[in-house]
Design a protein around this motif. Structure first.
Motif: not given
Length: 260
Positions: A85-114
């Motif tokens: 379960g933990m491994l699945t969740a970590v994988t899911g976090f990775g996919f979602f973070y990847w998607d959000q990084i691509l959507q927020s590349y113009a404001k990456i610093d604030s996204f990571q701070l958030g």
């Protein structure tokens, strides 16, 4: 403040014995109030710097942390189900973070701070939940909430700009009151649930929140709603969200093995 005053009125009107927790508050209750204030502030900062969908996904680290802390404190060995379960969740976090990084590349610093703020919020909530569960042996749920709301309001009040309330529109004022009442309803129901069913089952239900949030935000984005910023989510984000929820549910439901 709304939650504290509402419970204060209810106890003063119907059951004044519930007010004794304010006269002689338990130390763990004071700490729980401070932690939930930190949780609230961290979540609001994360929501401000990222998005509603991202905040709901990242805050799922809270039940994950709660399960991990429970295993550590009670010296339990994670089962294979929990590990998967933990491994699945970590994988899911990775996919979602990847998607959000691509959507927020113009404001990456604030996204990571958030996301760092959301990590802080999840950590403080996990410790808060453990303290609240232990306090329920001697105190009733709503009595604890009365203390927790009061401590949180006291700590957050110095950071508030009260003058901003004068500029709120009627709709904004009603929304603010709704959020205050929602605090009473949401945390009240959460506390009552902890007294009736295992904490792991409560965490499972809470884990469903991000799917509802993402579904609503997807609908509003497609409808081009003007009163809220759109949040485009691609296939990576949807896949990640599903994996996160499945992983969290599997982790908190899986029974650990007691170590010698």
């Amino acid at each position: 403040m709304v939650g504290f005053l509402l419970l204060l009125i209810i106890f003063a009107w119907r059951k004044r014995t519930g007010l004794k927790i304010l006269k002689c508050p338990p130390k763990r209750g004071l700490l729980a109030g401070a932690l939930i204030a930190c949780n609230y502030f961290g979540y609001m900062k994360g929501l401000e710097l990222t998005s509603a969908s991202n905040a709901q996904i990242m805050i799922q680290l809270a039940p994950m942390s709660f399960a991990a802390l429970s295993i550590f404190i009670f010296r339990e060995t994670p089962s294979i189900t929990q590990f998967l379960g933990m491994l699945t969740a970590v994988t899911g976090f990775g996919f979602f973070y990847w998607d959000q990084i691509l959507q927020s590349y113009a404001k990456i610093d604030s996204f990571q701070l958030g996301n760092l703020w959301l990590l802080f919020a999840a950590s403080t909530w996990a410790v808060f939940a453990l303290l609240q569960k232990s306090l329920m042996r001697n105190w009733k749920p709503q009595e604890l909430n009365l203390l927790i709301y009061g401590i949180s309001a006291f700590l957050l009040f110095p950071m508030a700009n009260i003058s901003e309330l004068d500029s709120l529109s009627t709709i904004s004022t009603l929304l603010l009151l709704f959020l205050g009442l929602n605090t009473v309803l949401a945390y009240g129901a959460f506390s009552e649930a902890l007294t009736r069913i295992p904490a792991s089952h409560v965490s499972v239900i809470i884990a469903l929140n991000p799917l509802l949030t993402i579904a609503l935000m997807t609908y509003l984005t497609q409808m081009e709603a003007q009163w809220i910023s759109g949040e485009p989510v691609q296939w990576r984000g949807y896949l990640g969200a599903i994996l996160v929820v499945l992983g969290v549910v599997t982790t908190v439901v899986g029974k650990p093995r007691l170590s010698r």
